[in-house]
Design an enzyme around this catalytic site. Structure first.
Site, PDB file in Angstrom:
ATOM      1  N   HIS A  21       0.853  -1.191   0.000  1.00  0.00           N
ATOM      2  CA  HIS A  21       0.000   0.000   0.000  1.00  0.00           C
ATOM      3  C   HIS A  21       0.887   1.238   0.000  1.00  0.00           C
ATOM      4  O   HIS A  21       2.120   1.136   0.093  1.00  0.00           O
ATOM      5  CB  HIS A  21      -0.966   0.000   1.184  1.00  0.00           C
ATOM      6  CG  HIS A  21      -0.341   0.101   2.535  1.00  0.00           C
ATOM      7  ND1 HIS A  21       0.511  -0.860   3.036  1.00  0.00           N
ATOM      8  CD2 HIS A  21      -0.451   1.053   3.514  1.00  0.00           C
ATOM      9  CE1 HIS A  21       0.886  -0.516   4.258  1.00  0.00           C
ATOM     10  NE2 HIS A  21       0.322   0.638   4.561  1.00  0.00           N
ATOM     11  N   HIS A  28       1.242   3.914   2.081  1.00  0.00           N
ATOM     12  CA  HIS A  28       1.787   4.634   3.229  1.00  0.00           C
ATOM     13  C   HIS A  28       3.303   4.603   3.106  1.00  0.00           C
ATOM     14  O   HIS A  28       3.893   3.578   2.748  1.00  0.00           O
ATOM     15  CB  HIS A  28       1.309   4.021   4.546  1.00  0.00           C
ATOM     16  CG  HIS A  28      -0.095   4.418   4.896  1.00  0.00           C
ATOM     17  ND1 HIS A  28      -0.923   3.658   5.704  1.00  0.00           N
ATOM     18  CD2 HIS A  28      -0.826   5.517   4.547  1.00  0.00           C
ATOM     19  CE1 HIS A  28      -2.090   4.261   5.835  1.00  0.00           C
ATOM     20  NE2 HIS A  28      -2.062   5.380   5.144  1.00  0.00           N
ATOM     21  N   ASP A  87       5.935   4.362   4.842  1.00  0.00           N
ATOM     22  CA  ASP A  87       6.851   3.407   5.464  1.00  0.00           C
ATOM     23  C   ASP A  87       6.891   2.073   4.725  1.00  0.00           C
ATOM     24  O   ASP A  87       7.650   1.179   5.107  1.00  0.00           O
ATOM     25  CB  ASP A  87       6.491   3.184   6.943  1.00  0.00           C
ATOM     26  CG  ASP A  87       5.051   2.766   7.164  1.00  0.00           C
ATOM     27  OD1 ASP A  87       4.196   3.089   6.346  1.00  0.00           O
ATOM     28  OD2 ASP A  87       4.788   2.102   8.198  1.00  0.00           O
ATOM     29  N   HIS A  88       6.114   1.961   3.643  1.00  0.00           N
ATOM     30  CA  HIS A  88       6.112   0.730   2.856  1.00  0.00           C
ATOM     31  C   HIS A  88       6.651   0.927   1.434  1.00  0.00           C
ATOM     32  O   HIS A  88       6.808  -0.070   0.721  1.00  0.00           O
ATOM     33  CB  HIS A  88       4.708   0.130   2.806  1.00  0.00           C
ATOM     34  CG  HIS A  88       4.247  -0.367   4.141  1.00  0.00           C
ATOM     35  ND1 HIS A  88       4.263  -1.698   4.497  1.00  0.00           N
ATOM     36  CD2 HIS A  88       3.784   0.312   5.225  1.00  0.00           C
ATOM     37  CE1 HIS A  88       3.831  -1.822   5.748  1.00  0.00           C
ATOM     38  NE2 HIS A  88       3.529  -0.612   6.203  1.00  0.00           N
ATOM     39  N   HIS A  96      -7.420  -1.653   6.005  1.00  0.00           N
ATOM     40  CA  HIS A  96      -6.564  -0.580   6.502  1.00  0.00           C
ATOM     41  C   HIS A  96      -7.203   0.753   6.122  1.00  0.00           C
ATOM     42  O   HIS A  96      -8.283   0.789   5.512  1.00  0.00           O
ATOM     43  CB  HIS A  96      -5.160  -0.745   5.908  1.00  0.00           C
ATOM     44  CG  HIS A  96      -4.109   0.045   6.612  1.00  0.00           C
ATOM     45  ND1 HIS A  96      -4.059   0.164   7.985  1.00  0.00           N
ATOM     46  CD2 HIS A  96      -3.047   0.768   6.130  1.00  0.00           C
ATOM     47  CE1 HIS A  96      -3.020   0.904   8.316  1.00  0.00           C
ATOM     48  NE2 HIS A  96      -2.396   1.297   7.208  1.00  0.00           N
ATOM     49  N   ASP A 129      -0.472  -4.194   6.618  1.00  0.00           N
ATOM     50  CA  ASP A 129      -1.166  -3.405   7.632  1.00  0.00           C
ATOM     51  C   ASP A 129      -2.667  -3.692   7.608  1.00  0.00           C
ATOM     52  O   ASP A 129      -3.306  -3.650   6.555  1.00  0.00           O
ATOM     53  CB  ASP A 129      -0.943  -1.920   7.393  1.00  0.00           C
ATOM     54  CG  ASP A 129       0.503  -1.507   7.649  1.00  0.00           C
ATOM     55  OD1 ASP A 129       1.366  -2.393   7.770  1.00  0.00           O
ATOM     56  OD2 ASP A 129       0.761  -0.288   7.728  1.00  0.00           O
ATOM     57  N   HIS A 174       6.274  -4.888  12.249  1.00  0.00           N
ATOM     58  CA  HIS A 174       5.627  -3.582  12.092  1.00  0.00           C
ATOM     59  C   HIS A 174       5.405  -2.934  13.460  1.00  0.00           C
ATOM     60  O   HIS A 174       4.352  -2.371  13.746  1.00  0.00           O
ATOM     61  CB  HIS A 174       4.303  -3.723  11.327  1.00  0.00           C
ATOM     62  CG  HIS A 174       3.821  -2.425  10.737  1.00  0.00           C
ATOM     63  ND1 HIS A 174       2.890  -1.635  11.351  1.00  0.00           N
ATOM     64  CD2 HIS A 174       4.151  -1.776   9.582  1.00  0.00           C
ATOM     65  CE1 HIS A 174       2.638  -0.573  10.608  1.00  0.00           C
ATOM     66  NE2 HIS A 174       3.400  -0.634   9.516  1.00  0.00           N
TER      67      HIS A 174
END
Length: 302
Positions: free
Chosen positions: A61, A63, A65-66, A141, A211, A269
């Site tokens: 996805h 976000h 941090d990914h 999510h 997530d 995570h």
């Protein structure tokens, strides 16, 4: 070899000793990158991952941090002389983001970057070759987010030697039987393959739950997995916060693993608010004993 190497196990922001989410899945001579948080290329160098064997990248996805480490990794691969194509599977908006970054920086990649969009309505198999099959499925999510099922397939059927001899099949033909062929005898009898072979053994499955809030909608996808990765952003005393932010807790991840009947669970995570990770195991293992922390640099054999 079928294994998972953790490059990053943190959520949201990096810390001095933990990095945002990224994993390498080794499938014999192919490497798959699952998520690509900031600093992933440094972790690849640190743990001596062979970049030349990287074939596919899966982004769960959008976000940061990914995927914030992706453009840097792609640029470095090009500077290091990569010419082999590389395929990225991700939400469709990522293609626009990457192309804009490349255009604004005047960067031309010296390899073909192929892009396959992930759209919930099309969930299912997205990659299949002679030994590997990858499927995706939606998690729950705050934005569209997907998990991945990575399977190592065994295509060769198993010979039943006594049956093959009884039907007078020469040993030189056994390899063709393993590939599913029938055998035509000189007397005209057609020996059906399933008379002398057994189906190939089931392959092994790695399920990556990105997530997500705790939801038993994921059970059909995780069921009987050899290894399940499930996020555990918070300890169980922050279950309300986890729900508000569409994340899961240690106990929730372990509960899903238990109900799905998986063989082994790794959790990661972790929120940056935690400096010690052992409490995650202390909460998870009473629910699901075969739980391990996703430790950076560690490799988990499937």
């Amino acid at each position: 070899m079928f294994a998972v190497t953790i490059l990053g196990n943190n959520s949201a922001i990096p810390t001095l000793d933990r990095h945002p989410t990224a994993q390498i899945v080794t499938c014999n001579d192919q490497l798959l990158l699952v998520d690509c948080g900031e600093g992933t290329q440094l972790q690849i160098a640190r743990y001596k991952i062979k970049r030349s064997r990287l074939r596919y990248i899966f982004i769960s996805h959008l976000h940061g941090d990914h995927y914030f480490g992706l453009i840097g990794l792609l640029n470095s691969l090009s500077l290091l002389g990569r010419i082999d194509p590389l395929t990225v599977y991700a939400p469709p908006e990522l293609e626009t983001i990457l192309l804009l970054q490349l255009e604004c920086s005047g960067t031309t990649l010296h390899f073909e970057l192929q892009f396959v969009p992930l759209i919930a309505e099309n969930q299912g198999v997205i990659l299949e070759d002679k030994e590997l099959r990858v499927s995706f499925f939606p998690t729950r999510h705050r934005i569209p987010c997907y998990g991945f099922i990575i399977e190592m397939q065994k295509r060769k059927r198993k010979i039943i030697p006594e049956q093959a001899r009884a039907y007078e099949i020469p040993a030189a033909y056994f390899s063709q039987l393993q590939d599913g062929a029938d055998y035509q005898r000189k007397d005209g009898l057609l020996v059906k393959n399933d008379w002398v072979t057994l189906p190939p053994p089931l392959g092994k499955r790695y399920v990556y739950c990105a997530d997500t809030i705790y939801t038993e909608d994921l059970l059909p996808f995780a069921e009987k997995a050899d290894l399940l990765y499930h996020e555990t952003t918070y300890l169980n005393n922050l279950a309300e916060r986890a729900a508000e932010r569409y994340h899961s807790t240690s106990v929730q991840a372990a509960t899903l693993a238990l109900k799905a009947g998986v063989k082994r669970l790794i959790i990661g995570h972790f929120s940056s608010k935690y400096t010690e990770l052992e409490p995650f195991l202390e909460e998870s293992r009473p629910v699901f004993p075969d739980t391990d922390l996703a430790i950076e640099g560690a490799t988990y054999i499937i």
